[in-house]
Design a protein around this motif. Structure first.
Motif, PDB file in Angstrom:
ATOM      1  N   MET A  22      12.272   3.531   5.280  1.00  0.00           N
ATOM      2  CA  MET A  22      11.260   3.125   4.297  1.00  0.00           C
ATOM      3  C   MET A  22      11.884   2.666   2.987  1.00  0.00           C
ATOM      4  SD  MET A  22       8.190   3.265   5.533  1.00  0.00           S
ATOM      5  CE  MET A  22       7.161   3.304   4.072  1.00  0.00           C
ATOM      6  N   TYR A  27       0.370  -2.330  -1.542  1.00  0.00           N
ATOM      7  CA  TYR A  27       1.534  -1.615  -2.052  1.00  0.00           C
ATOM      8  C   TYR A  27       1.230  -0.966  -3.402  1.00  0.00           C
ATOM      9  CZ  TYR A  27       6.325  -0.625  -3.566  1.00  0.00           C
ATOM     10  OH  TYR A  27       7.465   0.000  -4.010  1.00  0.00           O
ATOM     11  N   LEU A  45      -0.599   2.051  -2.604  1.00  0.00           N
ATOM     12  CA  LEU A  45       0.296   3.060  -2.016  1.00  0.00           C
ATOM     13  C   LEU A  45       1.070   3.797  -3.106  1.00  0.00           C
ATOM     14  CD1 LEU A  45       1.645   4.434   0.410  1.00  0.00           C
ATOM     15  CD2 LEU A  45       3.266   2.514   0.493  1.00  0.00           C
ATOM     16  N   LYS A  77      -2.182   7.441   2.867  1.00  0.00           N
ATOM     17  CA  LYS A  77      -0.776   7.029   2.771  1.00  0.00           C
ATOM     18  C   LYS A  77      -0.269   6.510   4.116  1.00  0.00           C
ATOM     19  CE  LYS A  77       3.817   9.159   2.088  1.00  0.00           C
ATOM     20  NZ  LYS A  77       4.186   9.294   3.524  1.00  0.00           N
ATOM     21  N   GLU A  84       0.851   2.655   4.848  1.00  0.00           N
ATOM     22  CA  GLU A  84       2.216   2.362   5.303  1.00  0.00           C
ATOM     23  C   GLU A  84       2.199   1.536   6.586  1.00  0.00           C
ATOM     24  OE1 GLU A  84       4.746   6.132   3.458  1.00  0.00           O
ATOM     25  OE2 GLU A  84       4.079   6.175   5.554  1.00  0.00           O
ATOM     26  N   LYS A 105       3.568  -2.288   6.917  1.00  0.00           N
ATOM     27  CA  LYS A 105       4.604  -2.645   7.901  1.00  0.00           C
ATOM     28  C   LYS A 105       4.188  -3.880   8.696  1.00  0.00           C
ATOM     29  CE  LYS A 105       6.574   1.966   8.721  1.00  0.00           C
ATOM     30  NZ  LYS A 105       6.652   3.079   9.700  1.00  0.00           N
TER      31      LYS A 105
END
Length: 365
Positions: A1, A51, A54, A91, A95, A99
């Protein structure tokens, strides 16, 4: 990550830079540059938004974990734990979505397409099935608010098509229909079958991105152009003038003949669009073959000869053989409700690419 976060931070910086550039009066007055920057900004907007969220979620998680360590109030502890669980779920979801958004994209995904459908094995029944597939894709396109236009066709006496070419224009057409390349098999009782036996026939589908002069430029010396009088339906005008055009790409031997339009110039434009698509599809297929020799794509190579899907009428069933998907709603799919099939293919492809990423066989770009 960590590597992904580094790349995402770089995207945040670029996004801020783009917004600053787009507010510059000099850039605003330069239409072509402003449009280019606007397109890049729009392409980054979703991933930057996710993002940013996040980062907020990660900050809130840290704060709640600290609060959990410090508090001695049982009621507060339960509230914080509940909040933490929601944040952890969000979260994980963010993610995963990020991705997928970070996966390498096909540069052709946003393009319009030229789709060619041909009756293959099965004679008249194959040509009728080609017509059914044409109708299916036209209805699906309509549901996506895309535009369709028949640009070439060779009809059969029974009402089907030996071959038919259609242009589909709209938003992200290629990204959804690129998985349709290949041989489509139908199992049903033909109208001409007196014994009630189920026959198997096939039609092939070719999906090619529409290229223009900005994307590709065929050398004039590599193209031979012949003009001749059109034949068949079209009235006196179309038969008395040399309006039909035949273009041959000499290096590959690919030939495109066009006579549907009233003027030679219109036929030239249409013929060139198809020729560009076929030539670059030819070269891309060669590149794909090289790629497939080392690693085969999850949803197949797109080879025309590869059987990708079966349409079984007696059982009202459609099976996509590449991903093992079976749906018992053939009637709805043939009516243009292709969404479930296409979504499953996209998800399967994304999942494989993510697995490659985790195995170190693919890289974020």
């Amino acid at each position: 990550m960590d590597k992904m976060f580094e790349q995402l931070d770089g995207l945040l910086d670029r996004y801020a830079e783009l917004q600053e550039l787009m507010s510059d009066p000099e850039v605003i007055n330069e239409t072509s540059r402003y449009m280019e920057l606007s397109k890049e900004e729009a392409g980054l907007r979703e991933i930057v938004g996710k993002y940013t969220r996040l980062k907020e979620v990660l900050s809130e998680v840290t704060e709640n974990e600290e609060l959990l360590r410090e508090t001695t109030d049982s009621e507060m502890t339960e509230l914080v734990k509940a909040d933490l669980e929601e944040l952890q779920n969000e979260k994980a979801q963010l993610e995963q979505e990020i991705k997928i958004l970070m996966l390498p994209t096909d540069p052709n995904d946003e393009k319009n397409i030229i789709m060619e459908i041909r009756g293959a094995a099965g004679g008249d029944e194959a040509s009728l099935f080609a017509g059914d597939l044409l109708n299916m894709y036209q209805r699906y396109a309509e549901s996506q608010n895309w535009q369709t236009e028949i640009i070439d066709e060779t009809a059969t006496e029974v009402g089907g098509f030996k071959e038919v070419a259609m242009m589909i224009t709209g938003k992200n057409v290629y990204s959804k229909l690129k998985y349709e390349n290949g041989a489509h098999r139908v199992q049903r009782i033909p109208k001409t079958e007196s014994q009630g036996r189920v026959h198997t026939s096939t039609a092939t589908v070719a999906v090619m991105p529409e290229y223009d002069g900005v994307d590709v430029e065929l050398e004039a010396k590599d193209i031979r152009v012949d003009v001749y009088r059109a034949s068949g339906a079209g009235g006196q005008h179309i038969n008395k003038t040399s309006s039909a055009v035949r273009m041959t790409h000499i290096p590959t031997g690919i030939v495109v003949a066009m006579q549907d339009q009233r003027s030679q110039q219109q036929n030239r434009v249409k013929a060139m669009k198809i020729l560009q698509a076929r030539v670059y599809d030819y070269y891309e297929s060669q590149n794909q073959s090289e790629y497939d020799s080392s690693r085969k794509s999850a949803v197949g190579s797109g080879d025309r000869s590869e059987r990708i899907r079966t349409y079984n009428y007696p059982q009202n069933r459609v099976t996509d053989h590449r991903i093992g998907l079976t749906l018992n709603k053939l009637d709805r799919i043939m009516n243009g409700e292709l969404g479930d099939v296409i979504d499953a293919l996209i998800l399967f492809d994304q999942t494989e690419k993510l697995e490659q990423l985790q195995d170190g066989t693919a890289h974020l770009s």
